[in-house]
Structure formats: structure tokens, C-alpha cells
Design a protein around this motif. Structure first.
Motif, PDB file in Angstrom:
ATOM      1  N   ILE A   1     -37.452  22.795 -29.654  1.00 13.95           N
ATOM      2  CA  ILE A   1     -37.949  23.422 -28.429  1.00 13.95           C
ATOM      3  C   ILE A   1     -37.411  24.824 -28.213  1.00 13.95           C
ATOM      4  O   ILE A   1     -37.803  25.499 -27.256  1.00 13.95           O
TER       5      ILE A   1
ATOM      6  N   ILE B   1     -42.226  23.827 -22.143  1.00 10.41           N
ATOM      7  CA  ILE B   1     -41.032  24.597 -21.796  1.00 10.41           C
ATOM      8  C   ILE B   1     -41.421  25.717 -20.836  1.00 10.41           C
ATOM      9  O   ILE B   1     -40.683  26.075 -19.913  1.00 10.41           O
TER      10      ILE B   1
ATOM     11  N   THR C   1     -37.846  18.158 -24.493  1.00 11.32           N
ATOM     12  CA  THR C   1     -37.798  19.045 -23.328  1.00 11.32           C
ATOM     13  C   THR C   1     -37.299  18.285 -22.109  1.00 11.32           C
ATOM     14  O   THR C   1     -36.468  18.784 -21.332  1.00 11.32           O
TER      15      THR C   1
END
Length: 481
Positions: free
Chosen positions: A31, A108, A323
Motif C-alpha cells: 500500500i 488509501i 489498508t
């Protein structure tokens, strides 16, 4: 390998000696921002991914709704499919253009609008939805395989498909991209061949003109096509984040839009044809019967595509799960080990649900996914307005990983308020088997919830954006580590 927690507001990036070469077999990134040196993706590759993602039996079943559930004549059915996908594809592809600029997975970016913890709900919904797509494809893929080989044990088919998907997901995006691109060509040719076979074999008189045009049926099928595209919005940047920051945004938009719309329309149109010619609602069985000697190849290819392409669903679900985990462990930047463990857990959970599925699972699960889509529509509107109209693509990406959220904070109350209103305004327009909103009832059962949710959420967020923005203007794009 995972890095230690950060001492301040940004995730600690691996030291150069710890960063594997881009030629490593297993994808190392999760991520975190993709370094500039590894932004080697191309618009052609993104186009190939999106051309192949929709080459699935589930897409055929969805297209068949136009001539079965909504009883539209074939021509009107295809027109509704085209309009819906063209409209919904715009919103989806606009999200794709964010990947090259910011270099991080799609969800994100939600922290830039809702705060690091405020975005958690949307991330959770997206994770469940992607896992749902994975489960649905396991079930439909097993049905396709049984359509050719009735003796195949459905349990073995589901487990085999899950294992194959896991093997691909372990390698990462590079292998997923290659497999989906190859699948796009193979399945695309077979879809065209199926069209030709069915039409040349002879369509029963009056079959293509059967049914009747109704505004309710037409608009409802337009909504199905639009929502089909919007459903991809929460992960399009996952595939475009490897494109160069300075030149990739425009290419990401058109490659994503063109690939997804072309493949969706082509395969859904086949579903419209199968639904128009076949009696009953067994679309996969109808496709097998209509394609005659070609059926074995078509159904085997569809079963294989479901198993192979399903890796993309779990890949994106994994990024979202990571996330979500990082939300409650601020500063932790998950690495390869975390990706593999999370992916393995999701594969096992999904396969278990698919094995426990009953005969009416697909219908029930489709309704569940539709509810999740209603939940994601306001997020899409807020994200697009914030990115394109409020900030013009300028975000402090390091702050997305800051324990306190940096300029975005932990909770962005005005944005969350807009999101809640966006959910509530859809309720009167919702059309579901278990509930039909009063406005939808008054207008003949037409589902306009998604359109109302987009419009109200986007316009309202634009009005309150002055308060929703951080006090300090934020104009820094993520620097490559």
C-alpha cells in the motif's frame, strides 16, 4: 518483510539496500507509494487488464438480465447496455487517472477526503465487495466447468480454482496483468465466435423481437450497466499506480475506460442474445446449448478465465485489507509477508463461503453486492469532486500514513456528513427484492438511487469543501522514496 513503526508522521520507507530489484519474481510493494524508478507501466498494459477483467461468465449472466428479467427486445437490450456502460465508465476511469499521480492504491486515497480513520468504513465495504466478486466467480466458474464436464466434483472445482488464484496472487500484479491480457484475447475471440455461431445456426423466428420496450426495463438495465462500471471504482488505481506520474494520468483514463467499456458491452451483448433465445434463466446452460460444438471450448475458457482472473479480485481485496489494518496500526507499512498471509486468508475464507453456497446463492449475493454499491456511490462522488475540483490532484501522500493524519486528520466530519447524506438520499430510490423505495415505486420501479447518490453527494461536497479542506493548503505530491 515489514518496516518498523514511524517515529513521526510518515511511514518509514525501506532503505535502498532493503528494496528488492524490480525484476524480483514476487511483487514487493503493497500500500506504500510506488517509487519513480519502478513506474514502468504502460497505458497499453492497463488497457489489456481492463479488456480482460470483464471476460467472465458473470458478465454474460449480467447482460442476460436485459432480455430475461427486464424482458426487453434484443436491440433495446443492447442499447441499454451500451448507454449504461458508457456513462458509468466515465466515473470509474476518472478514478484510474489518480493512480499515476499519487502512486498508491485507490482506497488509501480516501484518507485525503475522510481522514485516516474516517475512511475505514469505505475501505471495509470495498474489501467485502471485492471478496464477494471473488466468491461469485468461484461459483459461476464451477458452474461453467460442470456445464462441460458434469462428472466434475463442484467442491474440487472450487478448491482448484482457489489454489490457482492464490498461486497467481503470490507473484503479484505483473503476472496478473499478463494472464488477464492473454485471457482478453482468447475470450474475446470466443465471444465473437459464439455470436457468429448462434446467428448462423439460426435464431428462432421472433426471438430477437420478443418482449416489449418499457421505460422501467430500459432505465433499469442502463442502471445495471452503469453500476457494473462504478463497482470497479474502488480499485482502478491499484492497476494504474505503476504508470509514470508525469505522463500516465491521461493514458490511464482512456486505457481503463476503453478496455472496460469495450469488453463489458461485448460480453453483456452476448448475454442479451443468449437471454433472448433461451427459455428459462439458466444462462450458462443456454450458452452451452446455443453454441453447439463450440460450447466445450467456450465454457472451458470461461471457467479458466474465472479462476485465473479471480486473482485480481483477491489482489485488490488484499490491498484494502492491509489498508484497513494499517488504520489501526498507524505507521506500519506492510511488506511481502503481510501481503502473502492476508491473501492466503482471503482465499480460504472466500473458498469456504463458495463451498457453502446454496442453489440461490448468486441471486442473494448479487443483491448483497448491490447494497454495497449503494454504500460506495457517495464515496465515489466525494473522491472525484475533491480530487478534480477542490485540490486539482495535489495531495501530501506521506500524510496518508501519518498516525495523526497530518493535514487530513483522523476524522473529516464535514466530508463524513456529506457521505451520510449521500447514503440517506438514495433510500427512497432504491430497488431491491427485499425493499423498493417510495419514489422508485411511484415511477414504476426504476432504480435511480445510484444517480441521485452521485449528484447529491458531489454537489453537496462541493458546497462544504471550503470547511472540509485542511486549514493549510496542501499541494505536495508524493515524492519517490
Amino acid at each position: 518483510m515489514t518496516t518498523a513503526k514511524t517515529p513521526a508522521t510518515a511511514p518509514e520507507q525501506p532503505r535502498p539496500s532493503e528494496v528488492p530489484e524490480t525484476t524480483a519474481l514476487l511483487e514487493q510493494h503493497t500500500i506504500g507509494p510506488i517509487p519513480a524508478s519502478e513506474r514502468t507501466g504502460t497505458a497499453r498494459g492497463v488497457f489489456g487488464i481492463w479488456l480482460g477483467i470483464n471476460m467472465l461468465p458473470l458478465t454474460v449472466i449480467t447482460g442476460a438480465l436485459a432480455t430475461t428479467a427486464f424482458a426487453l427486445p434484443f436491440v433495446w437490450a443492447v442499447l441499454a447496455v451500451v448507454i449504461g456502460n458508457l456513462a458509468g465508465g466515465v466515473f470509474m476511469a476518472l478514478h484510474a487517472s489518480q493512480g499515476p499521480r499519487l502512486g498508491v492504491p485507490q482506497m488509501i486515497q480516501a484518507r485525503g477526503q475522510f481522514g485516516t480513520k474516517g475512511a475505514a468504513l469505505v475501505v471495509l465495504v470495498a474489501t467485502v465487495m471485492f471478496l464477494g466478486f471473488y466468491i461469485s466467480n468461484l461459483v459461476v466458474g464451477a458452474q461453467s466447468l460442470q456445464g462441460v464436464l458434469p462428472s466434475v466434483d463442484p467442491t474440487a472445482a472450487v478448491i482448484g480454482a482457489a489454489v490457482l488464484s492464490m498461486a497467481i496472487t503470490v507473484i503479484g500484479l505483473r503476472l496478473i496483468k499478463l494472464i488477464i491480457m492473454v485471457s482478453a484475447v482468447a475470450i474475446g475471440l470466443l465471444v465473437v465466435a459464439s455470436f457468429v455461431w448462434i446467428l448462423v445456426s439460426g435464431v428462432p423466428d421472433g426471438a430477437l423481437g420478443a418482449g416489449a420496450f418499457t421505460t422501467t426495463g430500459f432505465v433499469s438495465m442502463v442502471a445495471v450497466g452503469a453500476v457494473w462500471q462504478i463497482a470497479y471504482a474502488p480499485y482502478v488505481s491499484d492497476y494504474s499506480r505503476y504508470l509514470p506520474a508525469d505522463s500516465g494520468a491521461r493514458g490511464a483514463f482512456w486505457a481503463t475506460y476503453g478496455g472496460s467499456v469495450i469488453s463489458s458491452v461485448l460480453v453483456m451483448a452476448l448475454g442479451c442474445l443468449v437471454g433472448a433465445v433461451t427459455e428459462g434463466d439458466d444462462v450458462v446452460g443456454g450458452l452451452a446449448a446455443l453454441t453447439g460444438g463450440l460450447s466445450t471450448t467456450v465454457l472451458l475458457a470461461f471457467a479458466g478465465a474465472s479462476a485465473l482472473g479471480n486473482a485480481g479480485n483477491v489482489y485488490c481485496a488484499t490491498l484494502n485489507a492491509l489498508t484497513l489494518a494499517e488504520t489501526f496500526r498507524p505507521g506500519w507499512l506492510p511488506g511481502l509477508r503481510a501481503r502473502l498471509v492476508t491473501s492466503g486468508i482471503l482465499h480460504v475464507v472466500g473458498a469456504a463461503v463458495a463451498l457453502a453456497a446454496s442453489g440461490g446463492f448468486i441471486t442473494s449475493f448479487t443483491n448483497f453486492i448491490t447494497v454495497l454499491l449503494y454504500v460506495l456511490v457517495p464515496w465515489s462522488a466525494v473522491n472525484l469532486v475533491d480530487y478534480f475540483l477542490i485540490r486539482d490532484g495535489h495531495y501530501d501522500v506521506d500524510a496518508f500514513f501519518a498516525p495523526d493524519g497530518g493535514p487530513y486528520g483522523s476524522w473529516n466530519i464535514p466530508a463524513l456528513g456529506v457521505y451520510l447524506i449521500g447514503l440517506l438520499v438514495q433510500i427512497p430510490f432504491v430497488v431491491l427484492p427485499m425493499y423498493v423505495g417510495p419514489v422508485a415505486t411511484a415511477i414504476g420501479g426504476i432504480d435511480l438511487a445510484w444517480l441521485v447518490g452521485l449528484a447529491v453527494s458531489g454537489c453537496l461536497y462541493r458546497l462544504v469543501a471550503g470547511r472540509a479542506r485542511p486549514t493549510e493548503p496542501d499541494v505536495r505530491v508524493a515524492a519517490a522514496p
